[in-house]
Every structure is written in C-alpha cells, then in structure tokens.
Design a protein around this motif. Structure first.
Motif, mmCIF file in Angstrom:
data_model
loop_
_atom_site.group_PDB
_atom_site.id
_atom_site.type_symbol
_atom_site.label_atom_id
_atom_site.label_comp_id
_atom_site.label_asym_id
_atom_site.label_seq_id
_atom_site.Cartn_x
_atom_site.Cartn_y
_atom_site.Cartn_z
ATOM 1 N N VAL A 43 0.761 -1.205 -0.264
ATOM 2 C CA VAL A 43 -0.301 -0.012 -0.072
ATOM 3 C C VAL A 43 0.650 1.255 0.055
ATOM 4 N N SER A 44 0.892 1.906 -1.208
ATOM 5 C CA SER A 44 1.632 2.593 -1.086
ATOM 6 C C SER A 44 1.720 4.520 -0.861
ATOM 7 N N PHE A 45 2.768 4.560 -0.481
ATOM 8 C CA PHE A 45 2.573 6.331 -0.379
ATOM 9 C C PHE A 45 0.955 7.049 0.660
ATOM 10 N N LEU A 46 1.545 6.049 2.186
ATOM 11 C CA LEU A 46 0.627 6.396 2.833
ATOM 12 C C LEU A 46 1.438 7.925 3.403
ATOM 13 N N THR A 47 -0.047 8.692 4.050
ATOM 14 C CA THR A 47 0.706 9.782 4.910
ATOM 15 C C THR A 47 1.443 9.152 5.913
ATOM 16 N N MET A 48 2.688 10.025 6.430
ATOM 17 C CA MET A 48 3.003 9.226 8.519
ATOM 18 C C MET A 48 3.418 10.627 8.567
ATOM 19 N N VAL A 96 -0.869 7.574 11.426
ATOM 20 C CA VAL A 96 -1.370 7.317 8.752
ATOM 21 C C VAL A 96 -2.749 7.249 9.164
ATOM 22 N N ALA A 97 -2.729 8.069 7.598
ATOM 23 C CA ALA A 97 -3.757 8.575 7.312
ATOM 24 C C ALA A 97 -3.213 8.081 5.287
ATOM 25 N N PRO A 98 -4.512 8.427 5.118
ATOM 26 C CA PRO A 98 -4.224 8.340 3.395
ATOM 27 C C PRO A 98 -3.732 9.428 2.893
ATOM 28 N N MET A 99 -3.462 8.552 1.624
ATOM 29 C CA MET A 99 -2.263 9.264 0.527
ATOM 30 C C MET A 99 -3.079 10.118 0.374
#
Lengths: 212, 139
Positions: A43-48, A96-99
C-alpha cells in the motif's frame, strides 16, 4: 536553476513519476499471493506523521483532538475515520492516514497537527517517505509472520486493533493487526525490498498442498 | 536468549534491545579538574562484576526508551528493572515484576554458592511473570 515550486498543472505528472519503495516487487507480490490463503501487497504512499508529544500536556490534548485521541500504552491504536495513531513510545506516536491527507495532494492533516502543537513542547514531522506499508492478509498470514517474529501472535494475545513495533525477519518494523487475519507491516523504505522478498519466501510453502 | 521485561512494552526478546554498559557512571562534576588518568578512568574503566551488576539497556526496536537493569552476570538472572535516574535497588530477591530470565540456581558452572553440575547452557526458561505487560504485548 530549477523551479522549486511546481505549478498545479504539472502535479498529476509529478505524482506518476513517484516510485514506491517496493514498486519493483509489485508483479512478484501478485504472482506470490495465494487467493484465500495468504496475500501480500504494498500500500504505497500513505501519509505518515511522526509525533513527539506528552499526551498529558496541553499540546498533547490539542493534538489528540485533531487525530481523535492518542493511544495510552504499548500496542494502543486510536484515531477517528481514516486517521489512525499508533503508539511507538511513551511520548512518541505515528499517525497513519490515506495518501490524500498529504499536503502535496491538498490534504491539511499535517498543517492541522502543526497548528495544534503550536508553541507546545514536541514535534510534528512528515514521515510519509520514511516507511512503506505491506498488507498481509489471509488465514495463513499469522503463520507467515511467525517465521520471523518473536512476538506471540496468537489471537488471544495479539488482538485486532493493536500495533507493536518489533522485528520481522530481523528487520525493525511496526506490525499493526488491522483485523483478524489482516496485518499491516511498516518497514523503513530501505528495508522494503528485503522484507518483501523475505515475506514472499515465507509464503511460498503455502502454494503447495500440505504434507500430512 | 534473554527475555527482558521492558517497563513500557512487557517481555520481549533480547534481540530487540541494545546494551548500554554499566549504569550509574556519573559525569564528573568538574571535568577540567581531572587529570588524564582520572578522565580515562571515567571514560573507559568499568567494573567487571561477578554477580549482580547494574547496567543500562535500550529497547531499540520497541519503545526506544532506556532503562536500568540489575542482572546477575553469572546466572543471567534479572533481579530488577528500574527507571533511569533512580538509585540502584538493593540486591534483593527478584522483585515480582521482574524475573523473566532464569531463576535456576544450577544454570552455571561458576556459581559462588553452589558450583554443582557442569551444565554449560545458560538456562533462560522464562517464568510467566510479567504482570506489568500491557494488553497485547507478548509474554
């Protein structure tokens, strides 16, 4: 001199040029996944966002109101909606949040957290590129992880909705059990290739029928 | 393998931790007043205790917090785990919240009290103690 601020019209183009840390393994993940047994995907590029704040301080309370709470103890996961906060230490948390929550895509999460911290003691750091996310699902997911993780992953101990930072295949990673038989693994980007291959190797035996 | 009870995370494998050397080595109050020998002794000279030894540990792949541990260098028995900055507890019988390592007296060849059998393995059979382990942490 290169342009430092890209115009909005080129945003789409810039995003397509992004390469996630395990992008080269995408087809290997697809062929290595076993439907209904154990499946692996990045799952790429999640906002962290890395948070360092005392959750009992005023700044901690303000940040908790943005994220929907800060977990109190080891293993804790809190949050509201798509935004999740994992406990990393007594005063350290990972959001951790969606892209789409990232400011490069018009999100305002990081800015909101920075404003909530204001002058308080702590840090809000965009760590979106620090780690990537693997999603390991299926009834055999626990068996795969148990090959390289010393935690007790039995559901009676490791319940859905907890996250622990530990080692998987000798790689320091955060292991978040999102649901029963569904895990998210957060290795650092530079370890993603190794851990991805390690997990594929650990999954291979389940492609064959079980030897009684 | 030691099973170390992190004050924050509960019992974890020794591989998750880093050793930080002898605890309670205070920085000299006035380093400029030290001669070379005293400075070298502060920097490099450490006790080589046989028996209970206070040492620092870092839970490096967990909560990344330091803590102190009183460990028997002969039996590997963990006698106490206590926060940084607090005084070393008396070498007492294991506190109930610690003691995840061996308590077997025969797990060594060189015990001062009872040098019994020639067992070479360091037993780390863990007692299921860890009453401080938080929800979700492993035993």
């Amino acid at each position: 001199m290169a342009e430092t601020a890209a115009p909005a019209t080129t945003r789409q183009k810039d995003l397509s040029a992004r390469v996630s840390p395990a992008a080269q393994l995408r087809s290997a993940f697809e062929t290595g996944s076993l439907r209904g047994v154990v499946e692996l995907a990045e799952v790429s590029f999640l906002t962290m966002v890395g948070l360092r704040v005392d959750r009992n301080s005023d700044a901690g309370q303000r940040i908790a109101s943005v994220t929907g709470g800060l977990p109190a103890a080891c293993g804790g996961v809190s949050g509201s909606g798509d935004t999740t906060v994992l406990w990393l230490g007594p005063a350290e948390f990972l959001v951790v949040a969606p892209m789409e929550a990232h400011e490069s895509l018009g999100g305002d999460l990081i800015q909101a957290l920075k404003e909530a911290l204001a002058g308080g003691e702590g840090q809000v750091v965009d760590l979106s590129a620090n780690r990537t996310t693997f999603e390991l699902t299926g009834p055999r997911a626990r068996a795969v992880l148990e090959k390289g993780c010393s935690l007790d992953l039995h559901p009676r101990v490791f319940k859905a909705g907890t996250a622990l930072s530990t080692e998987i295949g000798n790689i320091p990673a955060i292991l978040w059990k999102t649901r029963d038989d569904s895990y998210r693994i957060f290795p650092r980007a530079s370890f993603a290739d190794f851990l991805g291959r390690w997990l594929l190797d650990a999954m291979r035996e389940y492609a064959s029928p079980e030897v009684p | 393998m030691l099973l170390i009870s992190c004050p924050n995370c509960g019992s974890r494998d020794e591989t998750e931790f880093h050793y930080g050397g002898q605890a309670h080595v205070a920085y000299p109050e006035n380093p400029n007043a030290l001669n070379d020998r005293e400075w070298a002794e502060f920097l490099f000279y450490r006790d080589n205790t046989k028996g209970a030894f206070a040492e620092r540990w870092l839970h490096s792949t967990g909560c990344r917090q330091w803590f102190n541990m009183l460990r028997d260098t002969v039996t590997y028995e963990i006698q106490a785990i206590y926060p940084m900055g607090t005084a070393r507890p008396d070498a007492a019988p294991p506190a109930p919240e610690s003691g995840t390592a061996s308590t077997a007296p025969d797990s060594t060849t060189t015990g001062t009290a009872a040098p019994s059998i020639a067992a070479t393995s360091i037993a780390t059979s863990s007692a299921p103690a860890s009453t401080t382990a938080p929800e979700g942490a492993t035993k």
